[in-house]
Design an enzyme around this catalytic site. Structure first.
Site, PDB file in Angstrom:
ATOM      1  N   CYS B 160       0.799  -1.230   0.000  1.00  0.00           N
ATOM      2  CA  CYS B 160       0.000   0.000   0.000  1.00  0.00           C
ATOM      3  C   CYS B 160       0.831   1.279   0.000  1.00  0.00           C
ATOM      4  O   CYS B 160       0.270   2.372   0.073  1.00  0.00           O
ATOM      5  CB  CYS B 160      -0.980  -0.037   1.170  1.00  0.00           C
ATOM      6  SG  CYS B 160      -2.055  -1.472   1.028  1.00  0.00           S
ATOM      7  N   GLU B 300      -1.216   5.437  13.788  1.00  0.00           N
ATOM      8  CA  GLU B 300      -0.861   6.637  13.019  1.00  0.00           C
ATOM      9  C   GLU B 300      -1.113   7.899  13.844  1.00  0.00           C
ATOM     10  O   GLU B 300      -0.344   8.860  13.769  1.00  0.00           O
ATOM     11  CB  GLU B 300      -1.640   6.678  11.701  1.00  0.00           C
ATOM     12  CG  GLU B 300      -1.165   7.805  10.779  1.00  0.00           C
ATOM     13  CD  GLU B 300      -1.800   7.770   9.401  1.00  0.00           C
ATOM     14  OE1 GLU B 300      -2.757   6.985   9.187  1.00  0.00           O
ATOM     15  OE2 GLU B 300      -1.343   8.542   8.536  1.00  0.00           O
ATOM     16  N   LYS B 318      -9.937   8.523   2.851  1.00  0.00           N
ATOM     17  CA  LYS B 318     -10.387   7.214   2.356  1.00  0.00           C
ATOM     18  C   LYS B 318     -11.893   7.014   2.536  1.00  0.00           C
ATOM     19  O   LYS B 318     -12.472   6.107   1.948  1.00  0.00           O
ATOM     20  CB  LYS B 318      -9.573   6.095   3.016  1.00  0.00           C
ATOM     21  CG  LYS B 318      -8.132   6.059   2.468  1.00  0.00           C
ATOM     22  CD  LYS B 318      -7.336   4.898   2.982  1.00  0.00           C
ATOM     23  CE  LYS B 318      -5.987   4.750   2.274  1.00  0.00           C
ATOM     24  NZ  LYS B 318      -5.015   5.824   2.546  1.00  0.00           N
ATOM     25  N   HIS B 323      -9.891   2.461   0.398  1.00  0.00           N
ATOM     26  CA  HIS B 323      -8.445   2.274   0.369  1.00  0.00           C
ATOM     27  C   HIS B 323      -8.075   1.717  -1.000  1.00  0.00           C
ATOM     28  O   HIS B 323      -8.415   0.578  -1.325  1.00  0.00           O
ATOM     29  CB  HIS B 323      -8.034   1.314   1.489  1.00  0.00           C
ATOM     30  CG  HIS B 323      -6.548   1.133   1.612  1.00  0.00           C
ATOM     31  ND1 HIS B 323      -5.640   1.842   0.851  1.00  0.00           N
ATOM     32  CD2 HIS B 323      -5.808   0.320   2.412  1.00  0.00           C
ATOM     33  CE1 HIS B 323      -4.405   1.472   1.183  1.00  0.00           C
ATOM     34  NE2 HIS B 323      -4.490   0.553   2.126  1.00  0.00           N
ATOM     35  N   PHE B 381       1.808  -3.462   4.107  1.00  0.00           N
ATOM     36  CA  PHE B 381       2.293  -4.777   4.531  1.00  0.00           C
ATOM     37  C   PHE B 381       3.794  -4.879   4.262  1.00  0.00           C
ATOM     38  O   PHE B 381       4.329  -4.205   3.382  1.00  0.00           O
ATOM     39  CB  PHE B 381       1.586  -5.884   3.749  1.00  0.00           C
ATOM     40  CG  PHE B 381       0.192  -6.186   4.216  1.00  0.00           C
ATOM     41  CD1 PHE B 381      -0.347  -5.587   5.336  1.00  0.00           C
ATOM     42  CD2 PHE B 381      -0.590  -7.092   3.514  1.00  0.00           C
ATOM     43  CE1 PHE B 381      -1.635  -5.897   5.758  1.00  0.00           C
ATOM     44  CE2 PHE B 381      -1.880  -7.399   3.921  1.00  0.00           C
ATOM     45  CZ  PHE B 381      -2.398  -6.804   5.037  1.00  0.00           C
TER      46      PHE B 381
END
Lengths: 262, 394
Positions: B160, B300, B318, B323, B381
């Site tokens: 991502c 975050e 988002k 996403h 990831f």
């Protein structure tokens, strides 16, 4: 436009090519090439729980990365990394595709996070405890040349060593029919902006298709069997120690000229 | 890093085809998520689908590239005068001096998923062009051929962060002298692998995703293609939109869970600020990765608060788009550019108040404010982190 970098460490795994040092004489043409089955070793750097989750592509990548970094003598956690693979985690993706087409369609969460193209980079970061930036590239049949140029550019721009790891394993059925890869092969180079115990290389992108290279018997077949094995002409020149220029494929209209200083 | 001018930008997602529609949706707080009606997907979820892309075909000489990802990329390339801007740049620099650096997580794997269900009795797949659809390199090869470019061609796949990394890596190639300009960005499309994958991790929201809400329940997956043209900034470019900085890091912690204290996220944001040669006080808005999961939004928030405290408004967009995975970094760079141009801080969509446990300044309503520089976060990831600074060139 050319870029020059030094090579401070080499890692190599292919059928009958078990590491750089044992393979150099074969690559230089002094000892006949004898293919032998290759099983990527389990990555001992990883904790046992993580180790069990790694497949052949990740294991191959971690093995050559470990060899190259040990050869360089540099601390692994301080190296920026560039990983390159055309088939990536094709084994994992194939088993997910199989599972998606079963009646209940359930897939494994571990397999899903292992299916990302940067799985090898992620496991390397966990294995050596690195917070350094890492990028993972594709590149189909030009993956080796594209990745090598990218890693060299990064070493030059950032003025720090870069660990370049290119790794590809064959895709399982049925994808293998559409994307044949007949052997596993991986190469890692620690590229440094200055110096380089294995010599220096100068890279330039050229507007032309790559041409066939002369290689000892058996190695020519391996060269064609895996996109990362397109590195064999370069490795043969490095092993020969007399310098020379090779051309690696990038795209139909583009190749990478790599000049190895004598 | 040397600042680069964003000479052209285009974005296509569920919130809009092209920048005009994207800007209107942002201003009007009109999200693009809809109930999932694609076959074979997890039950009861919402997605960010770009229906307009589904009828698009690539030009005949490039017909072999036809797949869901190519169609979406092609639709995006047709918006905002992007292809004309690239043609102008090619005339100035030479086609061989313009790189194509694009991110994608799954490329055209949806083509393989379709073929899989048509397998023969022996399990063999029907013939299709694997190299020009499923393969990761299909996206930059298509865009390079479509735009008539001859420079370096790079496919980036760091989950991502792919779309954000494309900006960072293209800036590196330009700094190395391998190109004078670059077409950067990303495209990712809805496919069963990612929807069922996030489903298996129990990370999919039941309704439209609501990042930063106290009762947030996960991700909505979307699809998007977003591209930008990066060129070296010149003396006449003061005040123009630019890529001012980019930074990256690795967690080295776990394959799918971020470090709980967000060490990697902090390192990437700091690296981006350092690369722009600015401190946190120079940022006017942080566009969060903000996927809407319990743990990632909380991580975050902590990471942002460590650098900015509660001084800078932050939000995730988002809720508008879902996403969009490997395209999200590029899409959100385009959104950041809109925020700078319009002086807009978009508040998270679909939430009345931020999670009270959060300590960063989470915006939940749109606000008009001077926005000279935006920090845009992407995390993925494999512990991949990337942050970009988009703003006005000094």
């Amino acid at each position: 436009m050319t870029l020059a970098v030094g090579i401070a460490g080499i890692g190599l795994l292919g059928p009958g090519l078990m590491g750089w040092a044992p393979s150099a004489a074969v690559l230089a043409g002094a000892v006949p090439y004898e293919p032998a089955p290759l099983t990527p070793p389990a990555p001992t750097l990883l904790p046992a729980t993580e180790r069990r989750r790694t497949g052949p592509s990740v294991r191959l990548a971690l093995a050559v990365a470990t060899e190259a970094v040990q050869d360089s003598g540099l601390p692994p956690e301080e190296l920026d990394t560039v990983f390159a693979s055309s088939n990536g985690e094709g084994h994992v993706i194939t088993s997910i595709l199989e599972a998606l087409h079963t009646p209940d369609g359930a897939i494994s969460p571990t397999q899903f996070h292992n299916s990302v193209h940067n799985a090898a980079a992620g496991y390397w970061g966990i294995a050596v405890g690195s917070a350094r930036p890492s990028v993972s590239l594709g590149g189909h049949d030009g993956v080796l040349g594209t990745g090598l140029l990218h890693a060299a550019a990064q070493a030059v721009v950032a003025r720090r060593p870069v660990l370049f790891v290119a790794h590809d394993v064959p895709l399982p059925a049925p994808l293998d029919a559409l994307r044949p890869t007949a052997a596993s092969f991986a190469l890692a180079l620690v590229l440094v902006p200055e110096g380089g115990t294995h010599g220096r290389i100068t890279l330039a992108q050229e507007d032309s298709a790559a041409e066939a290279s002369d290689l000892p018997d058996g190695l020519a077949a391996l060269h064609d069997a895996n996109p990362v094995a397109r590195a064999l002409p370069l490795l043969a020149v490095l092993a020969g120690g007399r310098g020379g220029t090779v051309r690696l494929p990038m795209l139909e209209d583009t190749r990478l000229a790599v000049a190895v200083a004598a | 890093m040397l600042p680069l001018r964003l000479s052209a930008i285009t974005a296509t997602s569920a919130m809009g085809v092209g920048l005009v529609a994207t800007r209107q949706a942002l201003q009007a707080r009109a999200g693009g998520l809809t109930r999932c009606d694609l076959p074979g997907m997890p039950e009861g979820i919402w997605i960010g689908r770009v229906r307009d892309a589904e009828a698009i075909e690539p030009p005949a000489p490039l017909a072999a590239f036809a797949c869901r990802n190519t169609r979406l990329a092609e639709l995006a390339l047709r918006q905002d005068g992007f292809d004309a801007a690239v043609a102008d740049a090619a005339a100035r620099h030479g086609a061989d001096r313009i790189a194509v650096v694009l991110g994608t997580s799954t490329s055209g794997i949806e083509e393989t998923e379709q073929a899989w269900s048509r397998r023969g009795a022996d399990g063999a797949l029907p013939p299709y062009d694997f190299a020009r659809t499923h393969d990761l390199h299909a996206l930059p090869r298509y865009v390079r051929a479509r735009l008539g470019l001859k420079g370096p061609c790079v496919s980036i796949s760091t989950a991502c962060t792919s779309g954000a990394r494309a900006f960072l890596d293209a800036a590196m190639l330009i700094a190395a002298g391998l190109a004078d300009a670059a077409v950067v960005g990303g495209a990712d499309t809805l496919c069963r692998l990612t929807l069922h994958g996030f489903g298996s991790l129990e990370l999919l929201a039941k309704g439209p995703t609501r990042p930063c809400a106290e009762d947030r329940d996960g991700i909505s997956i979307g699809e998007a293609a977003a591209f930008a043209l990066l060129e070296r900034a010149g003396p006449g470019d003061q005040g123009a939109l630019g890529l001012l900085g980019a930074g990256a890091s690795s967690d080295g912690h776990h394959m799918s869970s971020p470090h709980p204290e967000g060490h990697g996220a902090v390192a990437a944001m700091r690296a981006a600020l350092d690369s722009a040669g600015i401190g946190p006080e120079a940022i006017d808005y942080v566009n969060m990765h903000g996927t809407g999961t319990r743990t990632n939004d909380a991580m975050e928030d902590r990471a942002i608060a460590r650098i900015f405290g509660d001084a800078v408004p932050c939000s995730s967009t988002k809720g508008w788009t879902g996403h969009t995975l490997g395209a999200s970094g590029a899409l959100e760079a385009a959104i950041a550019a809109i925020c700078v141009e319009d002086g807009l801080v978009p508040g998270c969509l679909g939430i009345a108040a931020p999670d009270p446990a959060f300590t960063a300044r989470i915006a939940v309503d749109n606000a008009v404010a001077p926005v000279a520089r935006v920090l845009s976060n992407s995390f993925g990831f494999g512990g991949s982190n990337c942050a970009l600074v988009i703003g006005r060139l000094a």
